[in-house]
Design a protein around this motif. Structure first.
Motif, mmCIF file in Angstrom:
data_model
loop_
_atom_site.group_PDB
_atom_site.id
_atom_site.type_symbol
_atom_site.label_atom_id
_atom_site.label_comp_id
_atom_site.label_asym_id
_atom_site.label_seq_id
_atom_site.Cartn_x
_atom_site.Cartn_y
_atom_site.Cartn_z
ATOM 1 N N PHE A 253 -3.648 2.256 -5.527
ATOM 2 C CA PHE A 253 -3.740 3.772 -5.785
ATOM 3 C C PHE A 253 -4.840 4.370 -6.791
ATOM 4 N N ALA A 254 -5.093 3.410 -7.930
ATOM 5 C CA ALA A 254 -6.022 3.890 -8.720
ATOM 6 C C ALA A 254 -7.308 3.625 -8.277
ATOM 7 N N ARG A 255 -7.503 2.476 -7.408
ATOM 8 C CA ARG A 255 -8.794 1.847 -6.884
ATOM 9 C C ARG A 255 -9.429 2.698 -5.477
ATOM 10 N N GLU A 256 -8.388 2.670 -4.667
ATOM 11 C CA GLU A 256 -8.706 3.169 -3.442
ATOM 12 C C GLU A 256 -8.604 4.775 -3.384
ATOM 13 N N ARG A 257 -7.977 5.259 -3.718
ATOM 14 C CA ARG A 257 -7.604 6.729 -3.816
ATOM 15 C C ARG A 257 -8.151 7.613 -5.071
ATOM 16 N N LEU A 258 -8.130 7.280 -6.250
ATOM 17 C CA LEU A 258 -8.760 7.752 -7.319
ATOM 18 C C LEU A 258 -10.114 7.310 -7.532
ATOM 19 N N GLY A 259 -10.702 6.229 -6.926
ATOM 20 C CA GLY A 259 -11.865 5.783 -7.164
ATOM 21 C C GLY A 259 -12.165 5.087 -8.515
ATOM 22 N N ALA A 260 -11.206 4.391 -9.272
ATOM 23 C CA ALA A 260 -11.443 4.144 -10.521
ATOM 24 C C ALA A 260 -12.108 2.798 -10.477
ATOM 25 N N ARG A 377 1.137 1.784 4.443
ATOM 26 C CA ARG A 377 0.303 1.385 5.617
ATOM 27 C C ARG A 377 0.578 2.227 6.810
ATOM 28 N N LEU A 378 1.648 2.511 6.990
ATOM 29 C CA LEU A 378 2.216 3.455 7.933
ATOM 30 C C LEU A 378 2.006 4.839 7.738
ATOM 31 N N ASP A 379 1.588 5.238 6.398
ATOM 32 C CA ASP A 379 1.117 6.535 5.969
ATOM 33 C C ASP A 379 -0.425 6.802 5.723
ATOM 34 N N GLY A 380 -0.993 5.954 6.620
ATOM 35 C CA GLY A 380 -2.612 5.907 6.422
ATOM 36 C C GLY A 380 -2.987 5.495 5.125
ATOM 37 N N ASP A 381 -2.432 4.687 4.413
ATOM 38 C CA ASP A 381 -2.844 3.955 3.074
ATOM 39 C C ASP A 381 -2.746 5.170 2.041
ATOM 40 N N ASP A 382 -1.992 6.072 2.120
ATOM 41 C CA ASP A 382 -1.687 6.896 1.134
ATOM 42 C C ASP A 382 -0.413 6.711 0.454
ATOM 43 N N PRO A 383 -0.459 6.314 -0.875
ATOM 44 C CA PRO A 383 0.812 5.792 -1.355
ATOM 45 C C PRO A 383 1.335 7.155 -2.049
ATOM 46 N N ARG A 384 0.955 8.334 -2.257
ATOM 47 C CA ARG A 384 1.634 9.413 -2.844
ATOM 48 C C ARG A 384 2.849 9.512 -2.290
#
Length: 427
Positions: A253-260, A377-384
């Motif tokens: 989440f931190a790396r891929e979605r928040l760009g950390a 994975r089923l939700d388009g790689d969005d863990p939220r």
């Protein structure tokens, strides 16, 4: 130093050894093979240990002297890491042998953890029992932060062999402190047989024990299932573990979605370790003055809040705070449930119930990790949505267990009553 304090100090050092092993063995395998698959396999000795030793550990601990099992498990782990250090020194050791040794250490760790639950119950009573469990869990959480860091420093400064020898040294310290504490227990001499006149001293392990492991395991499982309180608190812990499967998504989440950056990802993950240590301290400090059932339920609900906050995190700092909250709250549940189990379960069944409950919780944790990964994975790689769904799951499950079982027993269950608090213990 009193025997009980010496024992806790030795276990803190032993837990540091567990933290060292988290990184030392995978690094060794990665250095030899360069294979991420084999390195990941080397990082899972505890899971493999429970798959191999989870069934026999409980019955054997209940029938044998748990203190001798602690000594044997420490000796085995010390020898394993000495052998791993020797393998580094001589070079050319097969990776299969290294993985086998890591599994042996994992199985020994399962026996140690199971026997430790009984040994801690023998040493402490009342609020001291809760504080001892809180201290052990705090040490375990801190070891997950300090252990890998220490391995990195040792490997960089002295090489892989130094890290493995240090790991062996931590188990040697634990071995010595367990032995000294064991000798100081009342009505006991460190001889070839256990003192059967003392109710804390079961008869020594005999040939008949091995043949009855299966039936005795089922006896412990039946008790766990049929005791409403023990079944309910084990279910709560399993629900927590299943919901916390989402926690493994925090680096992603931190790396891929928040760009950390890598440093900020580490900050988000470290928040969990620090929060877990703080949660164990809070449980030890507050637990003796509060209802254990209500404290456990509060921890569950705060875990759900932490999961929800993680799902709503707009940045890494928010995510780190959410991780600290959910890890700390879940650690309150772990400490209180462990203490409740030690207080409620008859001593002759404690090893079996402990190993069975931990195996179930570990299975729930593995299922949660797999499930949350698949749903993300089923939700388009969005863990939220997965974090938010896990929060709802934990909250609803907590309410269901309260309405179904614990609401009827919370007021009459008082394992921290004054008579227990005043019970004499070794010091």
């Amino acid at each position: 130093m009193g025997g009980s304090r010496l024992f806790l100090c030795g276990q803190a050092i032993s837990l540091l050894g567990d933290g060292l092993a988290v990184l030392a063995v995978p690094l060794l395998v990665l250095q030899l093979t360069g294979s991420p698959v084999l390195s990941a396999l080397a990082a899972a000795p505890r899971v493999i240990g429970y798959l191999i030793g989870g069934l026999p550990a409980g019955p054997l601990v209940d029938r044998a002297d748990p203190w001798r099992i602690l000594l044997a498990a420490d000796a085995v782990r010390m020898v394993v890491f000495l052998l791993l250090a020797a393998a580094v020194a001589v070079h050319g050791c097969p990776v299969a042998a290294i993985l086998a040794l890591a599994c042996v250490a994992g199985v020994a760790g399962v026996f140690f953890e199971t026997a430790l639950a009984v040994a801690v119950r023998d040493l402490y009573a009342g609020p001291r029992l809760l504080r001892a469990n809180g201290f052990l869990e705090t040490s375990g959480q801190l070891s997950l932060v300090l252990g890998p860091a220490a391995v990195g420093v040792l490997v960089a400064a002295e090489g892989q062999e130094a890290a493995l020898l240090t790991n062996a040294g931590t188990f040697a310290v634990s071995l010595i402190t367990v032995w000294r504490t064991y000798r100081q227990l009342p009505n006991t001499e460190f001889t070839g047989t256990a003192e059967t006149s003392d109710p804390k001293r079961p008869a020594a392990l005999g040939a008949g024990v091995l043949g009855s492991v299966g039936s005795e395991f089922w006896t412990g499982l039946r008790y766990l299932v049929t005791s409403s309180v023990v079944a309910a608190i084990t279910l709560l812990q399993a629900v927590t573990a299943l919901g916390l499967g989402a926690e493994t998504l925090i680096p992603f989440f931190a790396r891929e979605r928040l760009g950390a950056s890598a440093v900020l990802v580490g900050l988000a993950v470290a928040g969990g370790g620090l929060g877990g240590a703080l949660g164990a301290l809070i449980a030890a400090a507050v637990g003796p003055r509060r209802s254990p059932i209500l404290l456990c339920l509060t921890g569950m609900l705060l875990t759900a809040v932490g999961l929800a906050l993680a799902g709503l995190a707009p940045g890494v700092l928010w995510l780190a705070v959410a991780n600290a909250l959910l890890a700390g709250a879940s650690m309150v549940v772990v400490v209180v449930v462990r203490t409740l189990r030690q207080q409620v379960v008859p001593r002759e069944l404690l090893g079996r119930v402990t190993s069975t409950a931990r195996s179930l919780v570990l299975a729930a944790a593995a299922a949660g990790t797999l499930l949350t990964g698949l749903l993300t994975r089923l939700d388009g790689d969005d863990p939220r949505p997965v974090f938010l769904g896990a929060a709802v799951f934990v909250a609803v499950s907590t309410a269901s267990v309260w309405v179904g079982v614990l609401g009827r027993t919370a007021r009459r269950l008082d394992v921290f009553d004054r008579s227990n608090q005043c019970a004499p213990t070794s010091s």
